[in-house]
Design a protein around this motif. Structure first.
Motif, short mmCIF file in Angstrom:
data_model
loop_
_atom_site.label_atom_id
_atom_site.label_comp_id
_atom_site.label_asym_id
_atom_site.label_seq_id
_atom_site.Cartn_x
_atom_site.Cartn_y
_atom_site.Cartn_z
N LEU A 106 31.56 23.46 -60.05
CA LEU A 106 31.29 21.30 -59.16
C LEU A 106 32.09 20.50 -59.77
O LEU A 106 32.87 19.36 -60.06
N ALA A 107 31.84 20.71 -61.98
CA ALA A 107 32.53 20.15 -62.59
C ALA A 107 33.62 20.46 -62.80
O ALA A 107 34.72 18.98 -62.90
N ALA B 82 40.51 17.62 -58.03
CA ALA B 82 40.79 16.77 -57.25
C ALA B 82 41.04 14.90 -58.01
O ALA B 82 41.76 14.28 -57.17
N GLN B 83 40.63 14.85 -59.11
CA GLN B 83 40.38 13.61 -59.44
C GLN B 83 42.57 13.39 -59.91
O GLN B 83 42.30 13.17 -60.06
N HIS B 84 42.37 14.41 -60.74
CA HIS B 84 44.04 14.63 -61.54
C HIS B 84 45.12 15.11 -60.75
O HIS B 84 46.34 15.16 -60.88
N ARG C 176 34.04 10.18 -53.78
CA ARG C 176 33.98 9.71 -55.22
C ARG C 176 35.89 9.49 -55.90
O ARG C 176 36.50 9.12 -55.88
N HIS C 177 36.84 10.64 -54.61
CA HIS C 177 38.41 11.07 -55.18
C HIS C 177 38.99 10.39 -53.96
O HIS C 177 40.46 11.09 -54.40
N LYS C 178 38.36 10.23 -52.95
CA LYS C 178 39.48 9.73 -51.87
C LYS C 178 40.55 11.50 -51.78
O LYS C 178 41.77 11.48 -51.36
#
Ligand SMILES: NC(=O)c1ccc[n+]([C@@H]2O[C@H](COP(=O)([O-])OP(=O)(O)OC[C@H]3O[C@@H](n4cnc5c(N)ncnc54)[C@H](OP(=O)(O)O)[C@@H]3O)[C@@H](O)[C@H]2O)c1
Length: 247
Positions: free
Chosen positions: A18-19, A25-27, A52-54
């Motif tokens: 998950l981490a 997802a973020q980058h 959180r990350h759309k």
């Protein structure tokens, strides 16, 4: 918004995975599939990450021990993933596994055979498409057998060699395989245990996995020190190892 890539997490409630998925997802604006035997929990994780990350995050049922279902599970996925993080695994109690073969077998079935069973159809698809990266989470435990964890270690040693071979096979096609060798990372898997050689924060482990993909690495340790610690552990002569009991 259309996603740039799709990441499939096998063992979708793994805290390490998950981490790492968070970073994709973020980058990378990646959509995520969390494939898990605990669908309710994976759906909850999916909601958190999506918000959180759309990005789009969904959960799918997946049991690493249900070998018969694996090929169909993968065939049904549409579209197919660009990155697969194989994270499922169990750390059974070594002393109990010595007494009860079923416990030893559960460790080998989950960590090694489960991985072979699901990664083979994925590898065949990636090979044909000439695209995709398999990230397999093995363990430093597989680098040297110790009295306190040798059944788990054997499953991870098998997984590490399997991933080596898979990488070699897929290389000419353009598909890639990354082996991740974490040391101690504080997750629910190791709750109640203490780190023998220092712990790697969860966030660092996730970041290191994402960076390994970004940089096209083949095999990584998580955390900055583990590479050196494991070089020393591997170099210790057998007569020394035999006299050290607290590892
Ligand atoms: N944490 C460490 O110190 C450490 C060190 C070296 C290697 N690793 C490896 O890193 C990987 C991820 O572990 P983690 O630390 O993130 O621990 P974790 O949060 O406990 O993740 C392991 C996941 O594997 C899943 N799993 C187990 N058997 C399964 C099965 N039959 N089908 C589907 N899923 C199954 C578990 O699902 P449930 O949530 O349903 O139980 C759990 O979510 C594991 O392969 C582990 O061996 C961890």
């Amino acid at each position: 918004m259309v996603a740039d890539m799709l990441v499939l997490v096998l063992g979708g409630n793994s805290e390490i995975a998950l981490a790492a998925a968070e970073k994709f997802a973020q980058h990378e604006n990646a959509d995520i599939i969390l494939a898990s035997r605990n669908l309710e929990k994976a759906e909850e994780q999916a909601r958190i990450m999506a918000k959180r990350h759309k990005v789009s995050v969904r959960a799918e049922p997946f049991d690493a021990l249900a070998f018969d279902t694996h090929r169909q599970f993968y065939e049904k996925l549409d579209p197919k993933p660009d990155v697969v993080i194989q994270a499922f695994g169990v750390l059974n109690n070594q002393k109990e596994a010595q007494k009860e073969f079923d416990i030893a077998r559960n460790t080998l079935d989950s960590n090694l055979l489960g991985a072979v069973s699901i990664l083979e159809p994925i590898a065949a698809d990636f090979e044909e498409r000439g695209h995709g990266t398999i990230i397999g989470i093995s363990s430093v435990a597989g680098e040297r057998g110790r009295h306190s964890s040798y059944i788990y270690a054997a499953s991870k040693a098998g997984l590490t060699v399997y991933l080596d071979g898979l990488r070699h096979r897929l290389w000419p096609s353009g598909a890639r395989v990354i082996t991740v060798l974490p040391g101690f990372v504080p997750t629910k898997m190791v709750a109640g245990r203490t780190a023998k050689f220092g712990a790697t924060p969860l966030e660092t482990a996730g970041r290191d996995i994402y960076k390994a993909w970004k940089k096209g690495r083949h095999k990584i340790y998580t955390g900055s020190k583990m590479r050196y610690i494991m070089a020393a552990v591997r170099a210790l002569p057998e007569f020394v190892i035999l006299r050290i009991r607290n590892i």
